[in-house]
Motif scaffolding. Structure first.
Motif, mmCIF file in Angstrom:
data_model
loop_
_atom_site.group_PDB
_atom_site.id
_atom_site.type_symbol
_atom_site.label_atom_id
_atom_site.label_comp_id
_atom_site.label_asym_id
_atom_site.label_seq_id
_atom_site.Cartn_x
_atom_site.Cartn_y
_atom_site.Cartn_z
ATOM 1 N N LEU A 53 5.840 4.618 14.388
ATOM 2 C CA LEU A 53 6.165 3.627 13.867
ATOM 3 C C LEU A 53 6.525 3.161 14.372
ATOM 4 C CD1 LEU A 53 5.316 2.148 10.499
ATOM 5 C CD2 LEU A 53 7.738 1.501 11.432
ATOM 6 N N THR A 54 5.701 1.180 14.891
ATOM 7 C CA THR A 54 6.588 0.739 15.940
ATOM 8 C C THR A 54 6.189 -1.032 15.214
ATOM 9 O OG1 THR A 54 5.650 1.200 17.633
ATOM 10 C CG2 THR A 54 6.130 -0.866 17.925
ATOM 11 N N THR A 55 7.415 -1.294 14.671
ATOM 12 C CA THR A 55 7.672 -2.880 14.047
ATOM 13 C C THR A 55 7.337 -3.889 14.762
ATOM 14 O OG1 THR A 55 10.176 -2.233 14.941
ATOM 15 C CG2 THR A 55 9.597 -1.217 12.663
ATOM 16 N N ALA A 56 7.708 -4.794 13.668
ATOM 17 C CA ALA A 56 7.202 -6.817 14.665
ATOM 18 C C ALA A 56 8.256 -6.612 15.443
ATOM 19 C CB ALA A 56 7.729 -7.115 12.874
ATOM 20 N N ALA A 102 5.761 8.174 -3.587
ATOM 21 C CA ALA A 102 7.406 7.882 -4.643
ATOM 22 C C ALA A 102 6.800 8.341 -6.090
ATOM 23 C CB ALA A 102 6.770 6.001 -5.207
ATOM 24 N N PHE A 103 5.513 8.289 -6.576
ATOM 25 C CA PHE A 103 5.072 9.448 -7.569
ATOM 26 C C PHE A 103 3.583 9.894 -7.250
ATOM 27 C CE2 PHE A 103 6.564 4.935 -8.771
ATOM 28 C CZ PHE A 103 8.150 5.366 -9.073
ATOM 29 N N PRO A 104 3.657 11.386 -6.622
ATOM 30 C CA PRO A 104 3.012 11.789 -6.470
ATOM 31 C C PRO A 104 2.104 12.199 -7.256
ATOM 32 C CG PRO A 104 4.585 13.141 -6.340
ATOM 33 C CD PRO A 104 5.175 11.071 -6.833
ATOM 34 N N ILE A 105 2.318 12.360 -8.828
ATOM 35 C CA ILE A 105 1.524 13.321 -9.890
ATOM 36 C C ILE A 105 1.055 11.941 -10.099
ATOM 37 C CG2 ILE A 105 1.317 14.446 -11.424
ATOM 38 C CD1 ILE A 105 1.920 15.534 -9.442
ATOM 39 N N SER A 106 1.624 10.687 -11.236
ATOM 40 C CA SER A 106 1.467 9.273 -11.849
ATOM 41 C C SER A 106 0.258 8.710 -11.136
ATOM 42 C CB SER A 106 2.305 9.560 -12.754
ATOM 43 O OG SER A 106 3.518 8.705 -11.922
ATOM 44 N N ALA A 107 0.924 8.585 -9.839
ATOM 45 C CA ALA A 107 0.608 7.479 -9.412
ATOM 46 C C ALA A 107 0.435 7.663 -8.207
ATOM 47 C CB ALA A 107 1.443 5.875 -9.051
ATOM 48 N N PRO A 108 -0.716 8.755 -7.436
ATOM 49 C CA PRO A 108 -0.469 9.081 -5.985
ATOM 50 C C PRO A 108 -1.023 8.436 -5.341
ATOM 51 C CG PRO A 108 -1.762 10.317 -6.812
ATOM 52 C CD PRO A 108 -1.361 9.458 -7.506
ATOM 53 N N ASP A 109 -1.762 7.177 -5.243
ATOM 54 C CA ASP A 109 -2.036 6.295 -4.427
ATOM 55 C C ASP A 109 -1.354 4.937 -4.653
ATOM 56 O OD1 ASP A 109 -4.014 7.627 -3.391
ATOM 57 O OD2 ASP A 109 -5.342 6.707 -5.410
ATOM 58 N N ASP A 110 -0.412 4.823 -4.948
ATOM 59 C CA ASP A 110 0.866 3.921 -5.597
ATOM 60 C C ASP A 110 1.819 4.459 -4.946
ATOM 61 O OD1 ASP A 110 -0.967 2.061 -6.356
ATOM 62 O OD2 ASP A 110 -0.661 2.383 -8.068
ATOM 63 N N GLY A 111 2.679 3.064 -4.049
ATOM 64 C CA GLY A 111 4.002 3.646 -3.879
ATOM 65 C C GLY A 111 4.331 4.503 -2.224
ATOM 66 N N ILE A 112 4.181 4.212 -1.308
ATOM 67 C CA ILE A 112 4.226 5.282 -0.312
ATOM 68 C C ILE A 112 5.123 4.669 0.665
ATOM 69 C CG2 ILE A 112 2.861 6.621 1.507
ATOM 70 C CD1 ILE A 112 0.525 6.170 -0.045
ATOM 71 N N GLY A 113 5.949 5.300 0.987
ATOM 72 C CA GLY A 113 7.517 4.820 1.601
ATOM 73 C C GLY A 113 6.799 5.513 2.982
ATOM 74 N N LEU A 114 7.057 4.821 4.252
ATOM 75 C CA LEU A 114 7.575 5.534 5.447
ATOM 76 C C LEU A 114 8.762 5.775 5.623
ATOM 77 C CD1 LEU A 114 4.208 3.611 7.120
ATOM 78 C CD2 LEU A 114 4.284 5.750 6.239
ATOM 79 N N VAL A 115 8.854 7.124 6.249
ATOM 80 C CA VAL A 115 10.596 7.423 6.459
ATOM 81 C C VAL A 115 10.750 8.113 7.782
ATOM 82 C CG1 VAL A 115 10.816 6.990 4.240
ATOM 83 C CG2 VAL A 115 10.315 9.894 5.476
ATOM 84 N N ASP A 116 11.409 7.682 8.773
ATOM 85 C CA ASP A 116 11.938 8.627 9.280
ATOM 86 C C ASP A 116 12.580 10.041 9.514
ATOM 87 O OD1 ASP A 116 15.028 8.211 8.860
ATOM 88 O OD2 ASP A 116 15.189 7.195 10.277
ATOM 89 N N PRO A 117 12.657 10.874 10.081
ATOM 90 C CA PRO A 117 12.750 12.205 10.359
ATOM 91 C C PRO A 117 14.807 12.517 9.498
ATOM 92 C CG PRO A 117 12.757 11.843 12.639
ATOM 93 C CD PRO A 117 12.671 10.289 11.638
ATOM 94 N N HIS A 118 15.065 11.006 9.539
ATOM 95 C CA HIS A 118 16.534 11.119 8.011
ATOM 96 C C HIS A 118 16.525 11.425 6.539
ATOM 97 C CE1 HIS A 118 18.384 11.967 12.667
ATOM 98 N NE2 HIS A 118 17.861 10.634 12.661
ATOM 99 N N GLY A 119 15.302 10.300 6.672
ATOM 100 C CA GLY A 119 14.483 9.293 4.852
ATOM 101 C C GLY A 119 14.908 8.609 4.880
ATOM 102 N N HIS A 120 15.186 7.647 6.247
ATOM 103 C CA HIS A 120 15.980 6.502 5.245
ATOM 104 C C HIS A 120 13.981 5.351 6.303
ATOM 105 C CE1 HIS A 120 19.372 7.756 8.007
ATOM 106 N NE2 HIS A 120 19.758 6.948 6.713
ATOM 107 N N GLU A 121 14.013 4.755 5.068
ATOM 108 C CA GLU A 121 12.277 4.396 4.932
ATOM 109 C C GLU A 121 12.459 3.223 5.504
ATOM 110 O OE1 GLU A 121 11.017 1.106 1.785
ATOM 111 O OE2 GLU A 121 11.571 2.977 1.271
#
Length: 156
Positions: A18-21, A34-53
């Motif tokens: 990921l290359t930021t602006a 964020a909600f893999p069962i109830s809303a799988p296509d809404d709210g997806i975070g791209l996180v680094d290997p340490h879990g930081h969004e």
């Protein structure tokens, strides 16, 4: 739909970058729902290997086709939650018991250690963990056939 203010691509080693602006590049980025069962296509975070969004995707459908395909493929490679379509049999109504089920992938068997391994989600969904930690989803327990519902009811 506006273009995202970052660039996401797969590097020569197959890892997401990921290359930021501001031009900073992060290697080993992972999409997380964020909600893999109830809303799988809404709210997806791209996180680094340490879990930081690093970035947030409000809706997968709003991404350009090439970026959406990249994220969907990465998610599919990481997620494995077979969906139970039918309960064929259970070895015993006491736990532990061996369940034979038909999933959206194939027919399989697993061991249910205890009733506490059946977790109620937003009604009418259930998440069942087997003895190896693999999760199985029942999206709508009321949509199962009568035989499957009878078997399942003995554990709820």
């Amino acid at each position: 739909m506006p273009a995202p203010d970052y660039r996401l691509q797969r590097n020569p080693f197959g890892r997401l970058e990921l290359t930021t602006a501001d031009g900073e590049t992060h290697v080993g980025v992972v999409p997380v729902r964020a909600f893999p069962i109830s809303a799988p296509d809404d709210g997806i975070g791209l996180v680094d290997p340490h879990g930081h969004e690093l970035a947030w995707i409000e809706r997968l459908s709003e991404l350009p086709d090439d970026l959406r395909t990249l994220v969907e493929n990465e998610l599919a490679g990481r997620e494995f939650i077979p969906e139970i379509k039918r309960l064929i049999s259970v070895s015993s109504f006491a736990t532990p018991s061996t369940w034979e089920v038909e999933t959206d992938r194939r027919t399989t068997r697993f061991v249910l250690k205890g009733e506490e391994d059946i977790r109620r989600l937003d009604a009418p969904a259930l998440l069942i963990a087997d003895s190896h930690g693999i999760h199985f989803l029942i999206r709508d327990r009321y949509a199962l056939d009568a035989h499957s519902r009878r078997l399942l009811d003995r554990f709820l």
